[in-house]
Enzyme design. Structure first.
Site, PDB file in Angstrom:
ATOM      1  CG  ASP A 180      -5.256  -1.464   8.679  1.00  9.67           C
ATOM      2  OD1 ASP A 180      -4.765  -0.890   9.669  1.00  9.67           O
ATOM      3  OD2 ASP A 180      -5.067  -1.099   7.514  1.00  9.67           O
ATOM      4  CE  LYS A 202      -6.433   5.877   3.342  1.00 10.82           C
ATOM      5  NZ  LYS A 202      -5.353   6.078   4.331  1.00 10.82           N
ATOM      6  CD  GLU A 235      -4.515  -1.642   2.177  1.00  9.10           C
ATOM      7  OE1 GLU A 235      -5.288  -1.115   3.013  1.00  9.10           O
ATOM      8  OE2 GLU A 235      -3.395  -2.105   2.476  1.00  9.10           O
ATOM      9  CG  HIS A 290      -8.419   1.793   2.443  1.00 11.59           C
ATOM     10  ND1 HIS A 290      -7.191   1.350   2.023  1.00 11.59           N
ATOM     11  CD2 HIS A 290      -8.225   2.299   3.692  1.00 11.59           C
ATOM     12  CE1 HIS A 290      -6.291   1.566   2.970  1.00 11.59           C
ATOM     13  NE2 HIS A 290      -6.907   2.140   3.996  1.00 11.59           N
ATOM     14  CG  ASP A 317      -8.344   4.338   6.442  1.00 14.00           C
ATOM     15  OD1 ASP A 317      -8.812   3.323   6.967  1.00 14.00           O
ATOM     16  OD2 ASP A 317      -7.152   4.468   6.147  1.00 14.00           O
ATOM     17  CG  ASP A 327      -7.718   2.762  10.256  1.00 15.53           C
ATOM     18  OD1 ASP A 327      -7.955   1.735   9.610  1.00 15.53           O
ATOM     19  OD2 ASP A 327      -7.111   3.740   9.797  1.00 15.53           O
ATOM     20  CG  HIS A 332      -5.874  -4.741   5.596  1.00 17.28           C
ATOM     21  ND1 HIS A 332      -4.919  -3.775   5.392  1.00 17.28           N
ATOM     22  CD2 HIS A 332      -5.199  -5.924   5.642  1.00 17.28           C
ATOM     23  CE1 HIS A 332      -3.727  -4.340   5.309  1.00 17.28           C
ATOM     24  NE2 HIS A 332      -3.876  -5.646   5.449  1.00 17.28           N
ATOM     25  CG  ASP A 386      -8.438  -1.109   4.955  1.00 16.59           C
ATOM     26  OD1 ASP A 386      -9.464  -0.671   5.510  1.00 16.59           O
ATOM     27  OD2 ASP A 386      -7.325  -1.122   5.490  1.00 16.59           O
ATOM     28  CD1 TRP A 443      -2.780   1.693   0.599  1.00 15.73           C
ATOM     29  CD2 TRP A 443      -1.305   2.510   2.072  1.00 15.73           C
ATOM     30  NE1 TRP A 443      -3.157   2.991   0.892  1.00 15.73           N
ATOM     31  CE2 TRP A 443      -2.258   3.521   1.788  1.00 15.73           C
ATOM     32  CE3 TRP A 443      -0.279   2.795   2.960  1.00 15.73           C
ATOM     33  CZ2 TRP A 443      -2.216   4.779   2.383  1.00 15.73           C
ATOM     34  CZ3 TRP A 443      -0.222   4.050   3.547  1.00 15.73           C
ATOM     35  CH2 TRP A 443      -1.196   5.035   3.258  1.00 15.73           C
TER      36      TRP A 443
END
Length: 414
Positions: A322, A224, A222, A258, A290, A292, A282, A255, A181
């Protein structure tokens, strides 16, 4: 076996579900635990780096791991509360060495303590190049940078990381997933998107050219949607990396943080699985973008797990987490997050898949709806408790007390 489990087992049997088989399947699904939750994505490089890449953990909860030994101790505690055998996802700037190599100079020997620790515990290692937190990433440009010298630096970093990942895989006897990434993008509206994407494509081709035994290493890329400092354009968008993964026949990483919050990543699984050989997940919880957050046992996670099970994607999907939250106990975040992913998978494995699919194939949507809603009342928690008990892992108040006790023991870290 407890009375509660025996009663739950009978309840699921009425629907044609074998709880023993479901628990056995769950026990074989490894989840790759992300090291960066334990220290707020700081890493242990001895060379001074820089910020960059839109990576930011908020909060200042006591107990952050300050050394590799502290991080490994925290991981040992967390794994001790999670049933099953799992993996560790390691970033390149978590090297454990007295040397001071730059990113384009790292070698397998700089990670020997991690490899020894993982091998002693039967934990498989996964790996990531670190394309952020470095002076040569301060423009949020790495592999797509207009400066060929900077591109060369990051290509070399990626190649060395792939060598390290292959070394991990060979030493541990299991495939090491290496996920690529990059933070590359533009804060304001660019005028030449094509040039940036052509540079990224060419850099990836060079970086991924050295061949490694697939039994030892699996490449993933990956995408985003956007990030801090790259709000206008992300070079490695979903469309870019979907095309690239198809082009190179490598794994595609999805992800959950993302994409736009209204998009369903679970829905994407079967769509992209028709085109790429392998998937990497992820699992995260984006509250806005994002951000998280630690994953909850919510509809998004349940839908993801059900799609993996019902679409038959578990054999070619690697599941990793993640998230990073510095407002709460970092070890508790690991434990709660991994266990929620496991609970979601178990719930999916405990559904009468054939019966649900048959109703849908017959276009009997009333039956499908009725089944879906009635199944929500089944005693899933009793099966989870039994699964944990057999692995000698706590649940309920005992788990909460264990988490609090460990947090108190590390709270004095400066």
């Amino acid at each position: 076996m407890t009375t509660a489990y025996e009663q739950a087992r009978a309840a699921f049997a009425e629907w044609g579900v074998d709880t023993e088989s479901a628990m056995a399947t769950l026990a074989r699904i490894p989840i790759s635990v992300h090291c960066w939750q334990g220290d707020d994505v700081g890493g242990f490089e001895r060379k001074s780096g820089a910020s960059g890449g839109g990576i930011q953990a908020t909060g200042n909860h006591p107990g952050r791991a300050r050394t590799p030994d502290e991080l490994r101790a925290d991981l040992d505690f967390a794994y001790g509360l999670i049933p099953g055998r799992h993996r560790l996802n390691l970033h390149a700037f978590y090297m454990d060495t007295d040397e001071t190599p730059d990113r384009d100079q790292i070698e397998l020997r700089h990670f020997t303590p991690w490899l020894d620790w993982a091998r002693d515990r039967g934990i498989g290692l996964d790996f990531n190049p670190t394309f952020f937190a470095h002076a040569k990433a301060d423009d949020n440009l790495t592999l797509s940078h207009p400066d060929a010298g900077i591109r060369d630096f990051w290509i070399e970093h990626g190649q060395r990381c792939r060598e390290i990942a292959a070394g991990f895989g060979k030493a541990q006897g299991s495939q090491c997933v290496i996920n690529h990434w990059v933070p590359d993008g533009s804060k304001d509206i660019p005028v030449d998107r094509m040039a940036a994407r052509e540079r990224l494509w060419a850099s990836l081709d060079r970086m991924l050219t050295p061949q490694h035994d697939r039994a030892h290493m699996l490449d993933a890329v990956e995408s985003k949607l956007f990030g801090i400092g790259v709000e206008a354009m992300t070079v490695g968008s979903h469309e870019f990396y979907l095309g690239y993964a198809i082009h190179r026949r490598i794994a595609l990483c999805l992800d959950m943080g993302h994409f736009h919050p209204t998009e369903s990543v679970a829905d994407k699984l079967s769509a992209v699985a028709l085109s790429v050989p392998d998937l990497l997940l992820h699992v995260s919880r984006p509250m806005r973008w994002d951000s998280d957050h630690v994953i909850l046992l919510n509809d998004d996670i349940l839908a993801m797990a059900q799609e993996l099970v019902f679409a038959g994607l578990l054999p070619r999907t690697r599941i990793g987490l993640d998230f990073f939250d510095a407002t709460i106990s970092r070890t508790a975040a690991w434990v709660i997050g991994v266990r929620n992913m496991q609970k979601a998978l178990l719930r999916a494995l405990l559904l009468p898949q054939d019966r649900l699919k048959a109703a849908e194939a017959a276009l009997d949507f009333t039956q499908r709806l009725a089944l879906t809603e009635e199944l929500k009342d089944l005693p899933f928690a009793a099966i989870w408790a039994e699964h944990c008990a057999r692995a000698d892992r706590p649940t309920g108040a005992t788990l909460v007390a264990d988490l609090a006790r460990y947090q108190a023991s590390v709270a004095g870290r400066g």
